[in-house]
Design a protein around this motif. Structure first.
Motif, PDB file in Angstrom:
ATOM      1  N   ALA A   1       5.297  -2.788  -8.676  1.00 35.53           N
ATOM      2  CA  ALA A   1       5.348  -1.494  -9.380  1.00 35.53           C
ATOM      3  C   ALA A   1       4.408  -0.506  -8.688  1.00 35.53           C
ATOM      4  O   ALA A   1       4.709   0.680  -8.563  1.00 35.53           O
ATOM      5  CB  ALA A   1       4.972  -1.670 -10.844  1.00 35.53           C
ATOM      6  N   GLY A   2       3.264  -1.002  -8.232  1.00 35.00           N
ATOM      7  CA  GLY A   2       2.303  -0.167  -7.503  1.00 35.00           C
ATOM      8  C   GLY A   2       2.907   0.398  -6.234  1.00 35.00           C
ATOM      9  O   GLY A   2       2.716   1.575  -5.905  1.00 35.00           O
ATOM     10  N   ILE A   3       3.666  -0.432  -5.511  1.00 38.85           N
ATOM     11  CA  ILE A   3       4.294   0.026  -4.274  1.00 38.85           C
ATOM     12  C   ILE A   3       5.343   1.095  -4.571  1.00 38.85           C
ATOM     13  O   ILE A   3       5.411   2.127  -3.904  1.00 38.85           O
ATOM     14  CB  ILE A   3       4.897  -1.165  -3.490  1.00 38.85           C
ATOM     15  CG1 ILE A   3       3.753  -1.982  -2.889  1.00 38.85           C
ATOM     16  CG2 ILE A   3       5.854  -0.690  -2.401  1.00 38.85           C
ATOM     17  CD1 ILE A   3       4.136  -3.345  -2.385  1.00 38.85           C
ATOM     18  N   VAL A   4       6.154   0.872  -5.628  1.00 37.87           N
ATOM     19  CA  VAL A   4       7.166   1.868  -6.006  1.00 37.87           C
ATOM     20  C   VAL A   4       6.483   3.197  -6.342  1.00 37.87           C
ATOM     21  O   VAL A   4       6.919   4.263  -5.915  1.00 37.87           O
ATOM     22  CB  VAL A   4       8.021   1.374  -7.201  1.00 37.87           C
ATOM     23  CG1 VAL A   4       8.950   2.468  -7.700  1.00 37.87           C
ATOM     24  CG2 VAL A   4       8.827   0.138  -6.804  1.00 37.87           C
ATOM     25  N   GLY A   5       5.362   3.115  -7.075  1.00 37.87           N
ATOM     26  CA  GLY A   5       4.610   4.317  -7.428  1.00 37.87           C
ATOM     27  C   GLY A   5       4.040   5.038  -6.222  1.00 37.87           C
ATOM     28  O   GLY A   5       4.009   6.264  -6.175  1.00 37.87           O
TER      29      GLY A   5
END
Length: 303
Positions: free
Chosen positions: A214-218
């Motif tokens: 999720a951090g990477i998508v953000g």
């Protein structure tokens, strides 16, 4: 020597154990799921052989529709096109060539879809080549959702896998930074959820994987937002042993978590809304039951 010790050790092994090991050995020369493959992950209840048969027939039907009949190598076309006269002395050479041709054509025929050993029970993996698994599977589900025609008996879920890497956090972070770009890198953006399942793997933490991804998508675009009810995109993370299988799919809720049995059932909302806009109920009873059994399995595995 080791070689001499081997047969003795094998003899001591109880009979039943040996037979079970033999039955489980993958058909098809031990080709198995590994990092770098793309394909389609299919779940079933028991009967994996029948599941593979259904998969070949369903994927073959829609594969031909979407991509045209499979093309075979030019060499093959040429050979069948010109039956040259052979000298008597060349009979053996011709025979060799024919055997080679048959072998080549068999390999070619398996080119688009090839079942490989998945590494988990009740999971079949069909490796694909030269096609887009996400488009193909979405197309199949869209069609089944519209027609409500049940096309399979033993296949439950059919998940496209358009990328695979090794199932270690560092590898997954590095891999997904690029893999997620087409959907989530600015100017692209979307609402998303991450669904995670691990089989025969105890070293990954579900929470950590979801948090990191999720951090990477953000980081690809701050406008990407989590939506657990009806996201535009569902990031599918399926881990089997040491392989992490990934895809980003649309209409995950509408198409009943890509379940071929559920998607053909009639639902009131289906008549009102089209793919990409439905707010379906999030859990069918069957899924909830499976989740319960799964959490029970997890408990048993960890003891």
């Amino acid at each position: 020597s080791m070689a001499a010790a081997e047969p003795a050790a094998r003899k001591r092994r109880p009979k039943g154990h040996f037979a079970a090991g033999r039955a489980k050995r993958p058909r098809g020369g031990g080709r198995q799921l590994e990092a770098g493959m793309r394909g389609i992950l299919i779940t079933c209840n028991m009967n994996e052989r029948k599941c593979v048969g259904e998969a070949y027939s369903l994927l073959g039907e829609y594969g031909d529709l979407l991509y045209g009949p499979e093309q075979f190598s030019e060499q093959e076309e040429r050979l069948s096109g010109s039956e040259r006269e052979e000298d008597e002395d060349d009979v053996e050479a011709a025979l060799k060539k024919e055997v080679g041709q048959i072998r080549a054509s068999t390999e070619q025929k398996l080119r688009r879809f090839q079942s490989v050993e998945s590494g988990a029970n009740n999971v079949v993996f069909i490796r694909t080549q030269g096609i887009e698994p996400e488009n193909l599977v979405h197309h199949i589900l869209k069609d089944m959702h519209a027609t409500k025609k049940k096309k399979t008996r033993v296949i439950l879920r059919m998940l496209p896998i358009s990328g695979t890497c090794k199932a270690f956090m560092e590898e997954m972070k590095k891999y997904t930074e690029t893999f997620f770009e087409p959907w989530f890198k600015a100017p692209n953006k979307g609402t998303f959820q991450i669904v995670y399942k691990a089989r025969n793997n105890s070293h990954m933490s579900r929470e950590e994987v979801i948090k990191e991804l999720a951090g990477i998508v953000g980081s690809l675009n701050p406008e990407n937002k989590v939506d657990l009810n009806n996201p535009q995109y569902t990031i599918v993370v399926e881990i089997i042993k040491s392989v992490c299988c990934l895809s980003v799919v649309k209409d995950y809720v509408l198409f009943r978590k890509y379940n071929l049995q559920e998607v053909v059932k009639s639902n009131k909302e289906d008549t009102q809304q089209n793919p990409s806009s439905l707010k379906g109920e999030h859990n069918s009873k069957a899924e909830t039951q499976q989740e319960k059994e799964h959490s029970k399995e997890v408990k048993e595995e960890s003891t």
